[in-house]
Design a protein around this motif. Structure first.
Motif, PDB file in Angstrom:
ATOM      1  N   ASN A  32      64.845 -14.399  88.222  1.00  0.00           N
ATOM      2  CA  ASN A  32      64.724 -15.599  87.386  1.00  0.00           C
ATOM      3  C   ASN A  32      65.299 -15.347  86.000  1.00  0.00           C
ATOM      4  O   ASN A  32      66.008 -16.203  85.447  1.00  0.00           O
ATOM      5  CB  ASN A  32      63.253 -16.022  87.247  1.00  0.00           C
ATOM      6  N   ILE A  33      64.983 -14.206  85.435  1.00  0.00           N
ATOM      7  CA  ILE A  33      65.477 -13.884  84.095  1.00  0.00           C
ATOM      8  C   ILE A  33      66.999 -13.802  84.107  1.00  0.00           C
ATOM      9  O   ILE A  33      67.662 -14.352  83.223  1.00  0.00           O
ATOM     10  CB  ILE A  33      64.830 -12.586  83.578  1.00  0.00           C
ATOM     11  N   ALA A  34      67.555 -13.152  85.115  1.00  0.00           N
ATOM     12  CA  ALA A  34      69.013 -13.035  85.214  1.00  0.00           C
ATOM     13  C   ALA A  34      69.666 -14.408  85.369  1.00  0.00           C
ATOM     14  O   ALA A  34      70.699 -14.686  84.759  1.00  0.00           O
ATOM     15  CB  ALA A  34      69.382 -12.133  86.394  1.00  0.00           C
ATOM     16  N   LYS A  35      69.053 -15.269  86.141  1.00  0.00           N
ATOM     17  CA  LYS A  35      69.589 -16.612  86.362  1.00  0.00           C
ATOM     18  C   LYS A  35      69.621 -17.403  85.053  1.00  0.00           C
ATOM     19  O   LYS A  35      70.634 -18.010  84.707  1.00  0.00           O
ATOM     20  CB  LYS A  35      68.764 -17.352  87.421  1.00  0.00           C
ATOM     21  N   MET A  36      68.499 -17.376  84.320  1.00  0.00           N
ATOM     22  CA  MET A  36      68.449 -18.099  83.048  1.00  0.00           C
ATOM     23  C   MET A  36      69.393 -17.477  82.023  1.00  0.00           C
ATOM     24  O   MET A  36      70.084 -18.194  81.294  1.00  0.00           O
ATOM     25  CB  MET A  36      67.017 -18.134  82.517  1.00  0.00           C
ATOM     26  N   ALA A  37      69.447 -16.155  81.964  1.00  0.00           N
ATOM     27  CA  ALA A  37      70.326 -15.472  81.012  1.00  0.00           C
ATOM     28  C   ALA A  37      71.783 -15.824  81.262  1.00  0.00           C
ATOM     29  O   ALA A  37      72.594 -15.871  80.327  1.00  0.00           O
ATOM     30  CB  ALA A  37      70.119 -13.967  81.090  1.00  0.00           C
ATOM     31  N   ALA A  38      72.115 -16.127  82.528  1.00  0.00           N
ATOM     32  CA  ALA A  38      73.484 -16.521  82.890  1.00  0.00           C
ATOM     33  C   ALA A  38      73.745 -18.001  82.608  1.00  0.00           C
ATOM     34  O   ALA A  38      74.835 -18.502  82.869  1.00  0.00           O
ATOM     35  CB  ALA A  38      73.745 -16.212  84.356  1.00  0.00           C
ATOM     36  N   GLY A  39      72.720 -18.709  82.099  1.00  0.00           N
ATOM     37  CA  GLY A  39      72.897 -20.112  81.741  1.00  0.00           C
ATOM     38  C   GLY A  39      72.604 -21.095  82.842  1.00  0.00           C
ATOM     39  O   GLY A  39      72.973 -22.267  82.753  1.00  0.00           O
ATOM     40  N   HIS A  40      71.891 -20.651  83.887  1.00  0.00           N
ATOM     41  CA  HIS A  40      71.558 -21.531  85.009  1.00  0.00           C
ATOM     42  C   HIS A  40      70.076 -21.878  84.975  1.00  0.00           C
ATOM     43  O   HIS A  40      69.230 -20.986  84.931  1.00  0.00           O
ATOM     44  CB  HIS A  40      71.898 -20.858  86.343  1.00  0.00           C
ATOM     45  N   PRO A  41      69.752 -23.169  85.013  1.00  0.00           N
ATOM     46  CA  PRO A  41      68.335 -23.543  85.012  1.00  0.00           C
ATOM     47  C   PRO A  41      67.654 -23.141  86.316  1.00  0.00           C
ATOM     48  O   PRO A  41      68.290 -23.083  87.377  1.00  0.00           O
ATOM     49  CB  PRO A  41      68.357 -25.061  84.847  1.00  0.00           C
ATOM     50  N   LEU A  42      66.372 -22.858  86.228  1.00  0.00           N
ATOM     51  CA  LEU A  42      65.609 -22.526  87.425  1.00  0.00           C
ATOM     52  C   LEU A  42      65.355 -23.781  88.252  1.00  0.00           C
ATOM     53  O   LEU A  42      65.210 -24.872  87.716  1.00  0.00           O
ATOM     54  CB  LEU A  42      64.262 -21.901  87.038  1.00  0.00           C
ATOM     55  N   MET A 110      66.610 -16.540  77.265  1.00  0.00           N
ATOM     56  CA  MET A 110      66.815 -17.984  77.399  1.00  0.00           C
ATOM     57  C   MET A 110      67.872 -18.480  76.416  1.00  0.00           C
ATOM     58  O   MET A 110      67.646 -18.473  75.209  1.00  0.00           O
ATOM     59  CB  MET A 110      65.489 -18.701  77.151  1.00  0.00           C
ATOM     60  N   PRO A 111      69.032 -18.939  76.926  1.00  0.00           N
ATOM     61  CA  PRO A 111      70.051 -19.460  76.021  1.00  0.00           C
ATOM     62  C   PRO A 111      69.781 -20.911  75.618  1.00  0.00           C
ATOM     63  O   PRO A 111      69.154 -21.676  76.357  1.00  0.00           O
ATOM     64  CB  PRO A 111      71.339 -19.365  76.850  1.00  0.00           C
ATOM     65  N   ALA A 112      70.257 -21.280  74.439  1.00  0.00           N
ATOM     66  CA  ALA A 112      70.083 -22.649  73.941  1.00  0.00           C
ATOM     67  C   ALA A 112      70.717 -23.667  74.881  1.00  0.00           C
ATOM     68  O   ALA A 112      70.288 -24.828  74.921  1.00  0.00           O
ATOM     69  CB  ALA A 112      70.660 -22.769  72.533  1.00  0.00           C
ATOM     70  N   ALA A 113      71.697 -23.254  75.661  1.00  0.00           N
ATOM     71  CA  ALA A 113      72.367 -24.167  76.588  1.00  0.00           C
ATOM     72  C   ALA A 113      71.415 -24.754  77.630  1.00  0.00           C
ATOM     73  O   ALA A 113      71.702 -25.803  78.213  1.00  0.00           O
ATOM     74  CB  ALA A 113      73.522 -23.438  77.292  1.00  0.00           C
ATOM     75  N   LEU A 114      70.283 -24.107  77.866  1.00  0.00           N
ATOM     76  CA  LEU A 114      69.339 -24.605  78.878  1.00  0.00           C
ATOM     77  C   LEU A 114      68.284 -25.561  78.313  1.00  0.00           C
ATOM     78  O   LEU A 114      67.486 -26.113  79.075  1.00  0.00           O
ATOM     79  CB  LEU A 114      68.646 -23.426  79.570  1.00  0.00           C
ATOM     80  N   ILE A 115      68.293 -25.772  77.017  1.00  0.00           N
ATOM     81  CA  ILE A 115      67.296 -26.664  76.411  1.00  0.00           C
ATOM     82  C   ILE A 115      67.381 -28.072  77.004  1.00  0.00           C
ATOM     83  O   ILE A 115      66.359 -28.680  77.319  1.00  0.00           O
ATOM     84  CB  ILE A 115      67.442 -26.705  74.875  1.00  0.00           C
ATOM     85  N   ASP A 116      68.588 -28.591  77.177  1.00  0.00           N
ATOM     86  CA  ASP A 116      68.724 -29.950  77.722  1.00  0.00           C
ATOM     87  C   ASP A 116      68.109 -30.058  79.113  1.00  0.00           C
ATOM     88  O   ASP A 116      67.495 -31.079  79.443  1.00  0.00           O
ATOM     89  CB  ASP A 116      70.185 -30.382  77.739  1.00  0.00           C
ATOM     90  N   SER A 117      68.254 -29.014  79.938  1.00  0.00           N
ATOM     91  CA  SER A 117      67.669 -29.066  81.282  1.00  0.00           C
ATOM     92  C   SER A 117      66.140 -29.073  81.203  1.00  0.00           C
ATOM     93  O   SER A 117      65.478 -29.696  82.033  1.00  0.00           O
ATOM     94  CB  SER A 117      68.157 -27.899  82.144  1.00  0.00           C
TER      95      SER A 117
END
Length: 149
Positions: A32-42, A110-117
Motif C-alpha cells: 500500500n505504501i509503495a502504491k501511494m508513494a508511486a502516486g496511485h490511490p488505494l 503520501m504525495p500531494a497528487a493524491l489529495i484530490d482522490s
C-alpha cells in the motif's frame, strides 16, 4: 484525509488522555505504501485488509486513539465492526490547505497528487455516526479541547 493533522491531533489527544496511540499509516502493508508513494490511490481491495488491522488495534486498545483516514462511511462501519464504541473525529480542511500541507511535508509516502482522490472519496460523518467534525485550521490545543468536551 492526508494533511489534515490527524497524526498530530491524535498524538496530542492520546497524551492528554494518557492512553495508547497508533498512526494507522504505520499499519499499512508495504504494498500500500509503495502504491501511494508511486502516486496511485488505494482501492477498496487495498484498504479493507488494512482497515481490519486498524480495527483489531482499536479492539485491543479500547481506550486508545488511532489516527486513520477513514474517508468513507463503509470504512468507519468496518472499524466499528471491531470497535463498536469508536468515536470518530473528522478534521475538516479545505483542498488548497491540504495540498499545501502535504506538499510541504518531508519524509512521508503520501504525495500531494493524491489529495484530490481523497476529497473525491470523502464522505463526512453522518448525523447518526458517533463522532464530531472539527475545523483542522484551529490551533492544536483548541482542537484537543473541543474533542475532550
Amino acid at each position: 484525509m492526508s494533511g489534515c493533522g490527524k497524526s498530530t491531533v491524535g498524538l496530542a489527544l492520546a497524551a492528554r488522555l494518557a492512553v495508547p496511540f497508533v498512526d494507522a499509516d504505520d499499519l499499512h502493508p508495504a504494498a500500500n505504501i509503495a502504491k501511494m508513494a508511486a502516486g496511485h490511490p488505494l482501492t477498496d481491495a487495498d484498504r479493507l485488509p488494512w482497515l481490519d488491522v486498524v480495527g483489531t488495534w482499536l479492539a485491543e486498545h479500547d481506550d486508545g486513539v488511532a489516527a486513520c483516514s477513514a474517508l468513507r462511511r463503509a470504512y468507519r462501519d468496518r472499524l466499528r465492526g471491531s470497535a463498536p464504541r469508536a468515536f470518530f473525529v473528522m478534521l475538516a480542511l479545505g483542498r488548497d490547505a491540504a495540498h499545501a500541507r502535504v506538499h510541504g511535508r518531508r519524509d512521508h509516502f503520501m504525495p500531494a497528487a493524491l489529495i484530490d482522490s481523497q476529497f473525491a472519496a470523502l464522505e463526512p460523518l453522518g448525523p447518526d455516526e458517533q463522532g464530531m467534525i472539527v475545523d483542522a485550521a484551529l490551533p492544536l490545543d483548541v482542537i484537543v479541547d473541543q474533542v475532550l468536551r
